[in-house]
Design a protein around this motif. Structure first.
Motif, PDB file in Angstrom:
ATOM      1  N   ALA A   1       0.823  -1.224   0.000  1.00 47.77           N
ATOM      2  CA  ALA A   1       0.000   0.000   0.000  1.00 47.77           C
ATOM      3  C   ALA A   1       0.853   1.269   0.000  1.00 47.77           C
ATOM      4  CB  ALA A   1      -0.925  -0.006   1.211  1.00 47.77           C
ATOM      5  N   GLY A   2       1.999   1.242   0.659  1.00 45.01           N
ATOM      6  CA  GLY A   2       2.858   2.434   0.642  1.00 45.01           C
ATOM      7  C   GLY A   2       3.514   2.721   1.973  1.00 45.01           C
ATOM      8  N   SER A   3       4.336   3.761   1.995  1.00 42.53           N
ATOM      9  CA  SER A   3       5.106   4.111   3.195  1.00 42.53           C
ATOM     10  C   SER A   3       5.035   5.603   3.455  1.00 42.53           C
ATOM     11  CB  SER A   3       6.578   3.749   3.014  1.00 42.53           C
ATOM     12  OG  SER A   3       6.725   2.482   2.448  1.00 42.53           O
ATOM     13  N   VAL A   4       5.192   5.973   4.720  1.00 40.13           N
ATOM     14  CA  VAL A   4       5.333   7.377   5.088  1.00 40.13           C
ATOM     15  C   VAL A   4       6.595   7.500   5.924  1.00 40.13           C
ATOM     16  CG1 VAL A   4       4.247   9.389   6.135  1.00 40.13           C
ATOM     17  CG2 VAL A   4       2.833   7.465   5.397  1.00 40.13           C
ATOM     18  N   PHE A   5       7.546   8.285   5.456  1.00 35.51           N
ATOM     19  CA  PHE A   5       8.740   8.594   6.242  1.00 35.51           C
ATOM     20  C   PHE A   5       8.558   9.988   6.818  1.00 35.51           C
ATOM     21  CE2 PHE A   5      10.281   5.051   3.860  1.00 35.51           C
ATOM     22  CZ  PHE A   5      11.215   4.446   4.710  1.00 35.51           C
ATOM     23  N   THR A   6       8.782  10.128   8.129  1.00 33.21           N
ATOM     24  CA  THR A   6       8.537  11.407   8.792  1.00 33.21           C
ATOM     25  C   THR A   6       9.786  11.885   9.529  1.00 33.21           C
ATOM     26  OG1 THR A   6       6.283  10.668   9.161  1.00 33.21           O
ATOM     27  CG2 THR A   6       6.992  12.603  10.411  1.00 33.21           C
ATOM     28  N   ILE A   7      10.141  13.144   9.297  1.00 32.40           N
ATOM     29  CA  ILE A   7      11.204  13.777  10.092  1.00 32.40           C
ATOM     30  C   ILE A   7      10.497  14.719  11.052  1.00 32.40           C
ATOM     31  CG2 ILE A   7      13.172  15.366  10.061  1.00 32.40           C
ATOM     32  CD1 ILE A   7      13.777  14.463   7.209  1.00 32.40           C
ATOM     33  N   LEU A   8      10.756  14.567  12.359  1.00 31.34           N
ATOM     34  CA  LEU A   8      10.216  15.505  13.340  1.00 31.34           C
ATOM     35  C   LEU A   8      11.373  16.333  13.874  1.00 31.34           C
ATOM     36  CD1 LEU A   8       7.802  13.162  15.325  1.00 31.34           C
ATOM     37  CD2 LEU A   8       7.194  14.852  13.587  1.00 31.34           C
ATOM     38  N   LEU A   9      11.200  17.646  13.820  1.00 30.32           N
ATOM     39  CA  LEU A   9      12.290  18.544  14.183  1.00 30.32           C
ATOM     40  C   LEU A   9      11.788  19.517  15.238  1.00 30.32           C
ATOM     41  CD1 LEU A   9      15.031  18.546  12.774  1.00 30.32           C
ATOM     42  CD2 LEU A   9      14.222  20.436  11.362  1.00 30.32           C
ATOM     43  N   PRO A  10      12.428  19.559  16.416  1.00 29.06           N
ATOM     44  CA  PRO A  10      11.968  20.541  17.405  1.00 29.06           C
ATOM     45  C   PRO A  10      12.179  21.942  16.846  1.00 29.06           C
ATOM     46  CG  PRO A  10      14.049  19.559  18.081  1.00 29.06           C
ATOM     47  CD  PRO A  10      13.612  18.821  16.852  1.00 29.06           C
ATOM     48  N   LEU A  11      11.178  22.798  17.011  1.00 27.86           N
ATOM     49  CA  LEU A  11      11.310  24.154  16.466  1.00 27.86           C
ATOM     50  C   LEU A  11      11.955  25.022  17.523  1.00 27.86           C
ATOM     51  CD1 LEU A  11      10.723  25.740  13.968  1.00 27.86           C
ATOM     52  CD2 LEU A  11       8.579  26.463  14.967  1.00 27.86           C
TER      53      LEU A  11
END
Ligand code: ADP
Length: 372
Positions: free
Chosen positions: A351-361
């Motif tokens: 079905a697919g993939s989601v790659f997420t980068i979380l960056l503290p602001l």
């Protein structure tokens, strides 16, 4: 009375000096043990107590050999004390007294000399577990690089040898096939060397390389760069960003991280699929942070592989049907970590993939500091 006064003052001076030495010893990160000439423990600092799991009050002024100490290191310490004139240096691995995890301690002994006499031994204990782990990781990485370089090289060697030996006898089609394989494998070698160089350069970042950039613009730039590649594979590539988001980053590195993710989405999505890239600000526990998402409708990643894909050289499909080095995601992870962020994956096979980068602001004050 004057003499008494002088004695009092001198005693106080000596006491203050002794307290200073104690304070220095107890604030040292390394463990320190001191024995007298008879092998009795006369000093141990807090770090030594913690490393070897004992209490100073239980062993004070006792010979090491008779103090009932159980830690395996004491055997080596006793040995060092028995031969104070020989420089001692041992590295010992054993389970930590705190949580049983493997711990590696280096103990170095030196005799304490006074007017040519040895009046005791000082032993410095250092926890080198992290250092050894880095050394092991480096050795594993080098072994991995060597292995990965060898495979394409041996294919190239074999095909070139065949071409040289049988060129005239091979049909034109076969000649082309062999040459194409050589070309592909050369490309792979080139990418491997480039990825290894990138990884090694990540360790040597200079402060000056940090810049405050408008993050959606940086991400948008990378997406536009890869648009032609997506179109050539008949993929829809869209991206959305909300407002301006000035963030301190190392621009070259951050671009590389985003490029690797979008590039993977293109590589692992069959024709007709869709890739969406989004950058937005959100609140997590009342703290602002940035979310960069690369979402595809590609082949997906089976759950048992999802955590390992960030390891050096790890590839789900090892048959090399899709070219790659297996280093792309480990580069992304290192870059994201260096930026104080985290990298995540969610994926459903087929079905697919989601790659997420979380960056503290960072707050404006942090941003200013980063710029300085
Ligand atoms: P490479 O793509 O060169 O093999 P990476 O470190 O970038 O190396 O990725 C490691 C593995 O993770 C890939 O080989 C692939 O199996 C899997 N992978 C990465 N991104 C995706 C994606 N978007 N969709 C499906 N699988 C992916």
């Amino acid at each position: 009375r004057h003499l008494e006064q002088m004695v009092r003052e001198r005693t106080q001076d000596v006491q203050e000096e002794a307290e200073k030495v104690q304070a220095i010893l107890s604030s040292m990160a390394d463990g320190v043990l001191v024995t007298d000439a008879e092998g009795r423990l006369v000093t141990a600092n807090a770090a030594a107590e913690e490393l070897l799991g004992f209490r100073w009050t239980d062993v004070a002024y006792q010979p090491v050999s008779r103090s009932g100490l159980t830690h395996p290191m004491w055997e080596h310490v006793a040995q060092m004390i028995r031969h104070p004139d020989q420089p001692g240096n041992v590295v010992v691995e054993f389970p930590s007294p705190v949580d049983d995890s493997p711990q590696i301690i280096n103990a170095r002994a030196a005799p304490i000399r006074l007017n040519h006499d040895i009046i005791g031994v000082v032993i410095v204990l250092r926890d080198i577990t992290a250092l050894k782990e880095v050394e092991r990781m480096k050795a594993r990485f080098i072994a991995g690089v060597t292995h990965e370089l060898k495979t394409p090289l041996s294919i190239i060697k074999l095909h070139v040898e065949n071409l040289l030996a049988y060129y005239d006898r091979l049909p034109a089609e076969k000649q082309m096939e062999l040459l194409h394989t050589v070309q592909n494998q050369t490309g792979l070698l080139d990418r491997l060397i480039d990825d290894v160089l990138t990884l090694s350069r990540l360790d040597t970042v200079h402060e000056a390389e940090w810049q405050t950039v408008n993050l959606p613009e940086l991400v948008g730039g990378v997406v536009e760069e890869l648009r032609a590649l997506a179109q050539a594979r008949n993929l829809t590539l869209t991206w959305q960003a909300s407002e301006e988001l000035p963030v301190p980053v190392i621009p070259d590195q951050f671009e590389r991280a985003v490029r690797n993710l979008v590039d993977n989405a293109i590589k692992y999505t069959p024709a007709g699929g869709e890739i969406q890239v989004a950058v937005r600000q959100e609140l997590a526990d009342d703290q602002p942070r940035i979310r960069i998402e690369v979402r595809d409708t590609g082949i997906g990643i089976p759950p048992e592989h999802q955590q390992r894909i960030f390891d050096h050289f790890y590839r789900v499909d090892t048959s090399h049907t899709t070219p790659g080095t297996g280093l792309g995601l480990s580069i992304v992870r290192e870059i994201v970590n260096a930026h104080g962020g985290s990298l995540h994956v969610e994926s459903t096979p087929g079905a697919g993939s989601v790659f997420t980068i979380l960056l503290p602001l960072h707050t404006p004050a942090d941003t200013e500091r980063a710029e300085q």
